[in-house]
Design a protein around this motif. Structure first.
Motif, short mmCIF file in Angstrom:
data_model
loop_
_atom_site.label_atom_id
_atom_site.label_comp_id
_atom_site.label_asym_id
_atom_site.label_seq_id
_atom_site.Cartn_x
_atom_site.Cartn_y
_atom_site.Cartn_z
N PHE A 88 47.48 56.56 29.08
CA PHE A 88 46.76 55.40 28.54
C PHE A 88 45.64 55.84 27.61
N HIS A 89 44.82 56.79 28.05
CA HIS A 89 43.70 57.24 27.22
C HIS A 89 44.20 57.85 25.92
N ALA A 90 45.24 58.67 26.01
CA ALA A 90 45.76 59.33 24.81
C ALA A 90 46.31 58.31 23.82
N ARG A 91 47.10 57.36 24.30
CA ARG A 91 47.69 56.38 23.39
C ARG A 91 46.64 55.43 22.84
N ALA A 92 45.70 55.02 23.69
CA ALA A 92 44.63 54.12 23.23
C ALA A 92 43.80 54.78 22.13
N LYS A 93 43.52 56.07 22.30
CA LYS A 93 42.75 56.78 21.28
C LYS A 93 43.50 56.79 19.96
N GLY A 94 44.81 56.96 20.01
CA GLY A 94 45.60 56.97 18.79
C GLY A 94 45.56 55.63 18.05
N TRP A 95 45.38 54.55 18.78
CA TRP A 95 45.31 53.22 18.17
C TRP A 95 43.86 52.84 17.81
N GLY A 96 42.91 53.67 18.12
CA GLY A 96 41.51 53.33 17.86
C GLY A 96 40.99 52.27 18.81
N ILE A 97 41.56 52.21 20.00
CA ILE A 97 41.13 51.24 21.01
C ILE A 97 39.83 51.72 21.65
N ARG A 98 38.94 50.80 21.92
CA ARG A 98 37.64 51.13 22.49
C ARG A 98 37.80 51.91 23.79
N GLU A 99 37.04 53.00 23.90
CA GLU A 99 37.06 53.77 25.14
C GLU A 99 36.10 53.14 26.14
N ARG A 100 36.61 52.85 27.32
CA ARG A 100 35.77 52.31 28.38
C ARG A 100 36.22 52.91 29.70
N PRO A 101 35.34 52.99 30.68
CA PRO A 101 35.73 53.55 31.97
C PRO A 101 36.87 52.75 32.59
N ILE A 102 37.79 53.46 33.23
CA ILE A 102 38.86 52.77 33.94
C ILE A 102 38.35 52.26 35.28
N VAL A 103 39.10 51.34 35.87
CA VAL A 103 38.84 50.88 37.22
C VAL A 103 39.91 51.51 38.11
N ILE A 104 39.50 52.18 39.17
CA ILE A 104 40.44 52.87 40.04
C ILE A 104 40.74 51.97 41.25
N GLY A 105 41.98 51.53 41.36
CA GLY A 105 42.38 50.65 42.43
C GLY A 105 43.13 51.37 43.53
N ASP A 106 43.80 50.58 44.37
CA ASP A 106 44.53 51.16 45.51
C ASP A 106 45.99 50.68 45.55
N TRP A 107 46.49 50.21 44.43
CA TRP A 107 47.84 49.66 44.25
C TRP A 107 47.96 48.22 44.75
N SER A 108 46.98 47.68 45.44
CA SER A 108 47.17 46.38 46.09
C SER A 108 46.73 45.22 45.21
N ALA A 109 47.38 44.07 45.41
CA ALA A 109 46.97 42.84 44.74
C ALA A 109 45.57 42.43 45.19
N ASP A 110 45.26 42.67 46.46
CA ASP A 110 43.94 42.30 46.98
C ASP A 110 42.82 42.99 46.21
N PHE A 111 43.00 44.27 45.91
CA PHE A 111 41.95 45.00 45.18
C PHE A 111 41.72 44.35 43.82
N ALA A 112 42.79 44.12 43.07
CA ALA A 112 42.64 43.57 41.72
C ALA A 112 42.12 42.14 41.76
#
Length: 340
Positions: free
Chosen positions: A206-230
């Motif tokens: 994601f970071h590599a492809r986003a950088k190639g498109w000039g997409i704004r860099e922002r910290p990711i959110v680290i989840g736990d795979w669950s719908a409840d977390f999101a």
């Protein structure tokens, strides 16, 4: 006098006699040897079907020193990806005349990778497949002496193991390219736990492809795979965020994000577009139906078993094999709000 029930069962010599071949030819057909004439192979298989012949696996194991059994160590079998991969390996193995013995590792379980390997090799497996591993379990496997071929379902090549995977980087590229082509230049990534190799690969891609498109860099959110977390994350937003799209590490988290945004009064995709990863069977029924990256688990299982069989037969095989991913475009993505 009581008869022996096994005497009523057809044996390999009866199959050979009816098919008009030697019992060694029948054995070679059963073991999928090359260089058997197609007509001969068909005739033997027809007789096997007619007689409902089932080979004596114990006798075969004594002769070939193989059990035709694949051991599978699977992490968190409650998740969709690992469960789907395990089912696909079981199906492909059965189609190839193999059985599967599996062991699941769970967060709340005292079983270690060493315990799992000991259990599976104690069952006499011919090969070992590791599904949806964490970096910690792969590191543990490197320290274990394993007397059979080992294949790990992971995206990166590995000098210690054979690897097969759906192309996680390629799938992530498809998701980012889709959002960027729509005009999004500020995208949040909700990642899975980064000890999971697939989650780490998607995050890096994601970071590599986003950088190639000039997409704004922002910290990711680290989840736990669950719908409840999101859901908790999205429903805790104080205002409409600056980012105009979310790339979720799996469909469950995408679903939770959609629910949380809805409860805050935000619309998908009018306010925020969302892309998932997996293509759950229910993803087409989300509201709105989810744009997502589809993983072909059936093809993954077939390829994993093919690679292990080739390794057992001493055939030349690639150290790393990838299955292409597909993007399924539905109604959860649109042009960003400022472009409408």
């Amino acid at each position: 006098m009581t008869s022996n029930a096994s005497s009523d069962q057809p044996n390999i010599r009866q199959v050979a006699a009816i098919a008009g071949v030697s019992h060694m030819t029948v054995s070679r057909v059963l073991n999928d040897y090359p260089n058997i004439r197609p007509a001969t192979r068909r005739r033997v298989l027809e007789v096997i079907e007619e007689l409902n012949y089932r080979p004596n696996l114990a006798a075969r194991a004594l002769t070939t020193r193989r059990t035709r059994r694949i051991g599978v160590m699977v992490e968190s079998a409650v998740e969709f990806g690992p469960t789907s991969t395990l089912r696909a390996v079981e199906f492909a193995a059965r189609e190839s005349g193999y059985s599967v013995t599996s062991v699941a590792l769970r967060d709340d379980d005292a079983m270690t990778p060493q315990d799992a390997v000991d259990h599976l090799t104690g069952q006499g497996v011919d090969a070992l497949c590791v599904v949806a591993p964490r970096s910690s379990s792969v590191s543990a496997l490197r320290k274990i002496s394993i007397p059979v071929p080992v294949l790990v379902i992971k995206a990166d090549s590995d000098p210690s193991f054979l690897t097969v995977s759906v192309d996680q980087q390629g799938g992530t590229d498809l998701a980012v390219d889709h959002l960027a082509t729509l005009g999004h230049r500020d995208i949040l990534h909700i990642a899975g736990p980064l000890d999971w190799l697939d989650a780490r690969t998607r995050e890096r891609a994601f970071h590599a492809r986003a950088k190639g498109w000039g997409i704004r860099e922002r910290p990711i959110v680290i989840g736990d795979w669950s719908a409840d977390f999101a859901y908790e994350f999205a429903s805790s937003l104080k205002r409409l965020p600056e980012y105009t799209a979310i790339f979720a590490g799996n469909d469950d988290m995408a679903l939770g994000a959609i629910h949380g945004l809805h409860d805050k009064g935000y619309r998908v995709p009018e306010d925020i577009s969302i892309v998932g990863f997996d293509d759950l069977p229910a993803s087409r029924h989300f509201l709105p139906p989810l744009t997502t990256v589809r993983q072909d688990f059936r093809a993954l299982g077939i390829k994993a078993v093919d690679v292990l069989r080739a390794s057992l037969e001493g055939l030349e095989i690639p150290q790393r094999t990838k299955i292409p991913a597909d993007l399924v475009i539905r109604q959860s993505t649109a042009a960003p709000r400022q472009l409408r």
